[in-house]
Design a protein around this motif. Structure first.
Motif, PDB file in Angstrom:
ATOM      1  N   PHE A 229      -1.104  31.645  16.014  1.00 48.02           N
ATOM      2  CA  PHE A 229      -1.959  30.280  16.697  1.00 48.02           C
ATOM      3  C   PHE A 229      -1.637  30.595  18.116  1.00 48.02           C
ATOM      4  CE2 PHE A 229      -3.556  26.319  16.428  1.00 48.02           C
ATOM      5  CZ  PHE A 229      -3.381  25.405  17.287  1.00 48.02           C
TER       6      PHE A 229
ATOM      7  N   PHE B 195      -7.005  22.089  13.039  1.00 48.57           N
ATOM      8  CA  PHE B 195      -5.786  22.458  12.210  1.00 48.57           C
ATOM      9  C   PHE B 195      -6.210  22.660  10.785  1.00 48.57           C
ATOM     10  CE2 PHE B 195      -2.278  21.931  15.044  1.00 48.57           C
ATOM     11  CZ  PHE B 195      -2.879  21.386  16.079  1.00 48.57           C
TER      12      PHE B 195
ATOM     13  N   ASN C 290      -8.177  25.896  19.836  1.00 48.83           N
ATOM     14  CA  ASN C 290      -7.479  24.888  20.311  1.00 48.83           C
ATOM     15  C   ASN C 290      -7.249  25.023  21.974  1.00 48.83           C
ATOM     16  OD1 ASN C 290      -5.279  22.603  19.845  1.00 48.83           O
ATOM     17  ND2 ASN C 290      -3.773  24.076  20.374  1.00 48.83           N
TER      18      ASN C 290
ATOM     19  N   GLN D 191       6.008  23.871  15.016  1.00 44.75           N
ATOM     20  CA  GLN D 191       4.560  24.032  14.614  1.00 44.75           C
ATOM     21  C   GLN D 191       4.285  24.615  13.493  1.00 44.75           C
ATOM     22  OE1 GLN D 191       1.731  22.360  15.812  1.00 44.75           O
ATOM     23  NE2 GLN D 191       1.109  23.571  17.355  1.00 44.75           N
TER      24      GLN D 191
ATOM     25  N   TRP E 282       8.862  26.869  16.086  1.00 47.59           N
ATOM     26  CA  TRP E 282       8.868  26.890  14.672  1.00 47.59           C
ATOM     27  C   TRP E 282       8.515  25.574  14.147  1.00 47.59           C
ATOM     28  CZ3 TRP E 282      12.025  23.290  12.171  1.00 47.59           C
ATOM     29  CH2 TRP E 282      13.270  22.584  12.877  1.00 47.59           C
TER      30      TRP E 282
ATOM     31  N   GLN F  65       9.949  32.885  16.409  1.00 46.02           N
ATOM     32  CA  GLN F  65      10.774  32.133  17.577  1.00 46.02           C
ATOM     33  C   GLN F  65      10.840  33.264  18.730  1.00 46.02           C
ATOM     34  OE1 GLN F  65      10.817  29.101  17.318  1.00 46.02           O
ATOM     35  NE2 GLN F  65      13.262  29.110  18.094  1.00 46.02           N
TER      36      GLN F  65
ATOM     37  N   GLU G 295     -10.039  18.453  16.442  1.00 43.73           N
ATOM     38  CA  GLU G 295      -8.760  18.707  16.186  1.00 43.73           C
ATOM     39  C   GLU G 295      -8.484  18.732  14.551  1.00 43.73           C
ATOM     40  OE1 GLU G 295      -5.556  18.249  19.075  1.00 43.73           O
ATOM     41  OE2 GLU G 295      -6.077  15.860  18.946  1.00 43.73           O
TER      42      GLU G 295
ATOM     43  N   PHE H  21     -10.275  23.924  23.928  1.00 41.91           N
ATOM     44  CA  PHE H  21     -10.666  22.424  23.706  1.00 41.91           C
ATOM     45  C   PHE H  21      -9.719  21.756  24.782  1.00 41.91           C
ATOM     46  CE2 PHE H  21     -11.570  18.417  22.503  1.00 41.91           C
ATOM     47  CZ  PHE H  21     -10.504  17.639  21.949  1.00 41.91           C
TER      48      PHE H  21
ATOM     49  N   PHE I  77      10.266  33.556  10.382  1.00 40.99           N
ATOM     50  CA  PHE I  77      10.580  32.574  11.392  1.00 40.99           C
ATOM     51  C   PHE I  77      11.279  33.121  12.638  1.00 40.99           C
ATOM     52  CE2 PHE I  77      12.971  28.986  13.172  1.00 40.99           C
ATOM     53  CZ  PHE I  77      14.210  29.353  13.439  1.00 40.99           C
TER      54      PHE I  77
ATOM     55  N   PHE J  13      10.622  36.232  13.856  1.00 40.20           N
ATOM     56  CA  PHE J  13       9.509  36.780  14.628  1.00 40.20           C
ATOM     57  C   PHE J  13       8.853  35.582  15.542  1.00 40.20           C
ATOM     58  CE2 PHE J  13       9.935  40.883  13.978  1.00 40.20           C
ATOM     59  CZ  PHE J  13       9.847  41.347  12.730  1.00 40.20           C
TER      60      PHE J  13
ATOM     61  N   PHE K 192      -5.625  24.135  27.981  1.00 39.06           N
ATOM     62  CA  PHE K 192      -4.312  24.414  28.113  1.00 39.06           C
ATOM     63  C   PHE K 192      -3.682  24.637  27.044  1.00 39.06           C
ATOM     64  CE2 PHE K 192      -0.856  23.060  30.735  1.00 39.06           C
ATOM     65  CZ  PHE K 192       0.115  22.730  29.845  1.00 39.06           C
TER      66      PHE K 192
ATOM     67  N   GLU L 161       4.860  25.182  23.304  1.00 36.94           N
ATOM     68  CA  GLU L 161       5.364  24.448  21.876  1.00 36.94           C
ATOM     69  C   GLU L 161       4.216  24.858  20.811  1.00 36.94           C
ATOM     70  OE1 GLU L 161       3.845  20.799  21.511  1.00 36.94           O
ATOM     71  OE2 GLU L 161       2.039  21.498  22.589  1.00 36.94           O
TER      72      GLU L 161
ATOM     73  N   ALA M  56       6.260  24.879  10.990  1.00 34.57           N
ATOM     74  CA  ALA M  56       6.642  23.675   9.968  1.00 34.57           C
ATOM     75  C   ALA M  56       5.639  22.788   9.573  1.00 34.57           C
ATOM     76  CB  ALA M  56       7.859  23.241  10.294  1.00 34.57           C
TER      77      ALA M  56
ATOM     78  N   PHE N 170       7.871  32.668  20.363  1.00 40.20           N
ATOM     79  CA  PHE N 170       8.012  31.401  21.412  1.00 40.20           C
ATOM     80  C   PHE N 170       8.939  31.800  22.688  1.00 40.20           C
ATOM     81  CE2 PHE N 170       8.910  27.063  22.714  1.00 40.20           C
ATOM     82  CZ  PHE N 170      10.349  26.865  22.776  1.00 40.20           C
TER      83      PHE N 170
ATOM     84  N   ALA O  75       0.733  25.341  25.739  1.00 40.73           N
ATOM     85  CA  ALA O  75       2.271  25.458  26.222  1.00 40.73           C
ATOM     86  C   ALA O  75       2.963  26.061  24.991  1.00 40.73           C
ATOM     87  CB  ALA O  75       2.622  23.895  26.286  1.00 40.73           C
TER      88      ALA O  75
END
Lengths: 330, 288, 402
Positions: free
Chosen positions: A78, A53, A239, A255, A253, A135, A49, A242, A131, A133, A245, A249, A257, A138, A247
């Motif tokens: 990401f 990151f 990610n 993430q 935003w 969102q 991890e 690994f 931000f 874009f 899965f 999140e 940040a 998301f 989601a």
């Protein structure tokens, strides 16, 4: 005064580069040897991890530290790549030679229009549009249930190679990530120390001057944006493979940040800063939340202290301490 | 059809006023002090919590309002005095990180003090009840909020444009050295202005509490919405914030009523569109 | 209004005689009493203790701790240790913590999780890691289906479908004919309504309107105006948490409370929302697998003990934690206080047939989802407080698993 004006960069002299890479090289060798020396499975997971990151933070730094573009939407790429690898694996093929490159390509392609539009702004407005874009990405991930699994997330099928499942064991994945990270870090280093990279720094220091010198500033900024998004996408693919899965999140935003925080804490002005930052933030978040539910408080205090006293992040502190020890500097 | 239009427009207006109340404090702080205060949402929630405690102790909504506003003002001024002042000379990113750090700290402190449950402040009996407009019942409290929003807008605008203090503030932002050379205590002035901004945030928090509820996490929800309004309206532009709040409030309300599926996109798309339209054709450095 | 106090400690390692601090980081640092006994059994508890679901997570862990304390932290002479970790309701963090609990802390069983997103990811993980997991949340329908049944994952809480389906039947039989449905626009919100409508419309009733609120909706005004215009007999809402508080409050503020019945998925009107909702919540019907007012000795004891121990009102999440702990403990007991391997533990859990504050429960072997009672409740005033009282009980409800 542009936003990133005050982030000072240490020019990378060849001597420094040698030192840098010998240290990094030692670390990578150590990581490679560790499983054979009995590194427990769980620690391997932690290192995986950290590497993922770190790569994400390094990719953001191409924009932030080198070009001076403070993006608040980096997690979008990401997430896009992370979802792409899952969607491709489900609908087209689980072969890693197909999913990996295609997913990264999807992220890079998305970065083109997003970047093209975003770089027309700067400073706080650039922050807000990236931000916005992110969102939208998301929200798309959250609502597009048939494709992305919606709010419940997406289960990513395991990777295969020519039909046979691979990377099934923790150890094999560990080496895989280590290898990918090393290659990507080397590539990124080559990029930022090349003429292209130096042009980016020039743009950060003074855009009018670069323009006067005849550089097509917009094209360079877009290129930096896409490069950052591409490597961010690689991190996203790793990610997803690994965790098997992903989601929504991952594109939120918060993430973005978090990645921003990693870069700033480690030091945006240094190549290895993001790696340090990612390590510290991940470990902090993980260990702290085992001890207290108020780790947000600790993180907040860390920001305040760092931004007040140590503007150039941990890497900056280390370098200052180093030059202090050697008798030069303040 | 007319009924529908009237009802939804009223809904939009009310929602806009809530947005404006949020945005005013942030816009003011940036307009006057050139500081982006990402802890703004925290002050909103803080105001709500102060108001909650005041209400629990006195069962008076008016006491809640006073305590909330004063409390947020005091904390804001303390913050400004102790820390923020050094950051006026620093660039925006530094301020963003500093205030974000404080936002995180405040969030956890509030959680420690008030817990994690969802709370609410009931509307005072005087202001509760519904008014019948266009065949539908409308909570009186919301209509009052519209009045409050407009009143605050007018009052703040007048204060800045038409009073000596307002002129003083505008002058200090333009040329700090000159104004302090004339004998005014700039540092104190800035402290008051910042405190005023956070006071409004706190006021918005307690006024909005009967509608939004009070719970951890509300601070960041509010912050995002506020940032969008302020950005669309133009940083530091108070009338801009007012019209942006109207635009976004009405757009979102009609969006929800007519195309619920697309409603989330509308806000972000709107913000991106406004930003781009403003920036089109200009060189990047001009848009700051 | 009752002001609740909260202690700062949210995780406790309990072994007899020790009020340990967070020692779980290094497994060797865990304190075990120096008595020659079987190795202590370790339960890995995962719950959101920070972030949006923090209050739910706290209630859940309270329920879990209370049960184990009632058993003196032991079973058949073996000590039990709890290792509590915060998932922050984020899948990435949840998986990370699961790995830590399974690989570093070597827990004997995993208990917990509320977020369905974590649930999906975790179910795959426990199958790979071969560790029994009993979830006390993760109610999304798709997590426990016949198609993805695996021998390690169990759900002791409920499925969204299971909870809402009986409500449709009950409301239709009560004479409601025209429903307006609304809920948050994500999986849980929609699944609840699908389940309700299936049985409601099967009895000849009709849906006259539907609206799903996008994430982060603070203001339901546009929807309430629409509801008023359509004028249904009943509004069925699947909101939870702060959405539930706001929706119910605004429903009343817009004057709808007296003319239209409000009903919904249990979280709309639950013990954790009543304080903020106040009088607006009185009269709301809802369906869930528990009610404060269940009139059995087991539940009465549970409620009384919880109120005394934590000076707080128990919620459905508290019960979920409590029941999950019961399942794990009873499985341990069946095995005589030791876990020879995960397959044996899984078998013991599968055979669960116990009585709980929610009534009797058992597991469906096809889905490993719990079979339990579902209660139709009404929020009523109870002195200074508001609580749910039971209007009807549907017994042995199971999730179809398709």
């Amino acid at each position: 005064m542009t936003v990133a004006d005050v982030i000072v960069q240490r020019r990378s002299k060849p001597f420094v580069a040698l030192r840098l890479w010998s240290v990094l090289g030692l670390m990578i060798a150590a990581f490679a040897a560790a499983p054979f020396l009995g590194m427990p499975q769980f620690v391997q997971a932690l290192v995986i991890e950290i590497l993922v990151f770190s790569l994400l933070a390094l990719s953001l730094n191409v924009l932030l530290g080198y070009t001076g573009l403070v993006s608040f939407g980096h997690a979008a790429f990401f997430g896009i790549a992370g979802y792409a690898v899952g969607i491709i694996a489900i609908h087209i093929s689980t072969d890693i030679l197909v999913t990996f490159p295609l997913a990264v390509l999807v992220a890079a392609l998305c970065a083109v229009p997003i970047g093209w539009l975003s770089i027309r702004l700067s400073g706080f407005y650039f922050l807000m549009i990236t931000f916005a874009f992110a969102q939208m990405v998301f929200v798309a991930a959250f609502r597009w249930k048939p494709v992305t699994g919606g709010s419940d997330g997406l289960i990513v099928p395991g990777a295969t190679l020519f039909g046979a499942p691979i990377l099934g064991s923790r150890e094999s994945f560990y080496f895989f990530v280590l290898a990918v990270f090393t290659v990507c870090a080397a590539l990124l280093y080559a990029v930022v120390t090349s003429r292209f990279g130096r042009t980016l720094v020039g743009i950060r220091e003074s855009t009018p001057r670069m323009r006067a010198l005849g550089y097509n500033v917009r094209r360079y900024k877009l290129a930096a944006f896409v490069v950052g998004a591409t490597f961010g996408g690689v991190a996203g693919v790793l990610n997803s493979l690994f965790n098997l899965f992903i989601a929504p999140e991952s594109a939120h935003w918060t993430q973005s940040a978090l990645v921003l925080v990693m870069v700033l804490i480690g030091g945006a002005g240094y190549f290895v800063g993001p790696i340090i930052g990612a390590t510290i933030v991940l470990l902090l978040q993980h260990w702290l939340s085992s001890y207290t539910e108020y780790w947000g408080l600790v993180l907040g205090i860390l920001f305040i202290v760092l931004i007040t006293g140590a503007r150039e992040g941990i890497a900056g502190l280390v370098m200052q301490g180093w030059s202090h020890l050697r008798g030069k500097g303040p | 059809m007319l009924d529908f239009l009237i009802a939804q427009t009223l809904n939009g207006l009310v929602y806009s006023m809530l947005l404006f109340l949020l945005a005013l404090g942030l816009s003011l702080t940036f307009g006057m002090l050139r500081v982006i205060n990402l802890a703004h949402g925290a002050f909103y929630l803080m105001g709500a919590y102060f108001g909650l405690t005041a209400w629990n102790l006195t069962h008076s909504f008016w006491a809640a309002i006073i305590v909330a506003t004063a409390g947020a003002a005091i904390v804001g001024m303390l913050l400004e005095r102790s820390w923020l002042q050094r950051f006026y000379v620093r660039n925006e990113l530094d301020q963003v990180i500093l205030t974000f750090g404080f936002a995180l700290v405040f969030a956890d402190i509030m959680k420690m003090l008030w817990g994690k449950d969802i709370h609410s402040i009931p509307v005072p009996p005087l202001l509760s009840g519904a008014v019948q407009i266009a065949g539908t019942y409308f909570p009186a409290y919301r209509l009052i909020l519209v009045g409050v929003g407009v009143a605050l807008f007018v009052a703040t605008w007048l204060a800045i444009e038409r009073t000596r203090t307002g002129a003083l503030i505008r002058a200090s932002v333009a040329d700090r050295v000159m104004v302090s050379g004339l004998g005014f205590n700039i540092r104190l002035l800035f402290t008051y202005v910042f405190g005023f901004g956070t006071a409004i945030a706190g006021l918005a928090g307690v006024l909005g509490a009967p509608i939004t509820g009070i719970y951890p996490g509300l601070d960041f929800e509010v912050l995002i919405t506020t940032l969008i309004v302020v950005v669309v309206g133009g940083l530091g532009n108070i009338s801009g914030a007012f019209w942006a709040a109207l635009l976004i409030g009405l757009a979102e309300t009609y969006g929800k009523a007519l195309y619920p599926a697309a409603a989330s996109f509308i806000i972000f798309g709107l913000m991106a569109a406004v930003l781009l339209i403003r920036a089109w054709g200009r060189d990047e450095e001009d848009v700051e | 209004m009752t002001m609740k106090t909260r202690g700062l400690t949210r995780r406790t390692l309990l072994a007899s005689g020790t009020a340990a601090a967070g020692l779980s980081l290094s497994p060797t640092g865990v304190f075990s009493p120096a008595i020659a006994q079987a190795k202590p059994l370790r339960v890995g508890v995962m719950a959101p203790l920070s972030g949006v679901y923090a209050s739910l997570g706290m209630n859940k862990t309270n329920g879990i701790k209370m049960f184990f304390n009632e058993q003196n932290m032991s079973v058949e002479g073996t000590k039990i240790e709890l290792v509590i970790e915060d998932t922050e309701a984020k899948p990435q963090e949840g998986l990370r913590k699961a790995r830590k609990l399974v690989e570093q802390d070597n827990v004997d069983v995993l208990l917990g999780v509320i977020s369905s997103a974590i649930g999906y990811g975790l179910k795959e993980y426990v199958n790979r890691a071969k560790k029994v997991w009993v979830t006390t949340g993760a109610a999304a329908d798709g997590i426990f289906k016949k198609a993805n049944n695996n021998p390690y994952a169990y759900r002791s809480s409920l499925s969204v479908y299971q909870a809402n389906e009986p409500m449709g039947t009950w409301m239709a039989e009560k004479g409601f004919k025209r429903v307006f449905v609304t809920g948050p626009d994500y999986a849980m919100g929609r699944e609840a309504i699908v389940a309700f409508e299936k049985t409601f419309r099967a009895k000849g009733a009709e849906r006259v309107g539907e609206v799903y609120a996008p994430l982060g909706t603070n203001d339901f005004a546009p929807y309430l105006t629409e509801i008023k215009r359509v004028n249904p007999d009943v509004v069925y809402a699947s909101y939870a948490g702060s959405d539930a508080v706001r929706f119910v409050q605004q429903f009343a503020a817009f004057g709808l409370q007296n003319s239209i019945k409000l009903a919904g998925y249990g979280y709309l009107a639950e013990e954790d929302t009543f304080e903020a909702q106040g009088a607006a919540a009185v009269g709301v019907y809802s369906a869930l697998n528990w009610a404060y007012g269940i009139d059995t000795p087991a539940n009465k004891a549970f409620v009384a003990n919880y109120r005394k121990t934590y000076n707080a009102i128990p919620t459905v999440d508290s019960v979920a934690g409590y029941v999950g702990a019961q399942v794990v403990w009873n499985a341990f007991k069946k095995l005589g206080g030791k876990v020879p391997d995960q397959e044996a533990l899984s078998k013991a859990v599968l055979e669960t047939k116990i009585d709980t504050p929610r009534g009797p429960i058992s597991f469906d072997p096809d889905t490993r989802n719990v079979i339990q009672n579902i209660y139709i409740r009404e929020a009523v005033k109870d002195g200074n407080e508001i609580h749910n009282k039971v209007l009807a009980t549907f017994e042995a409800v199971r999730d179809p698993g398709v």
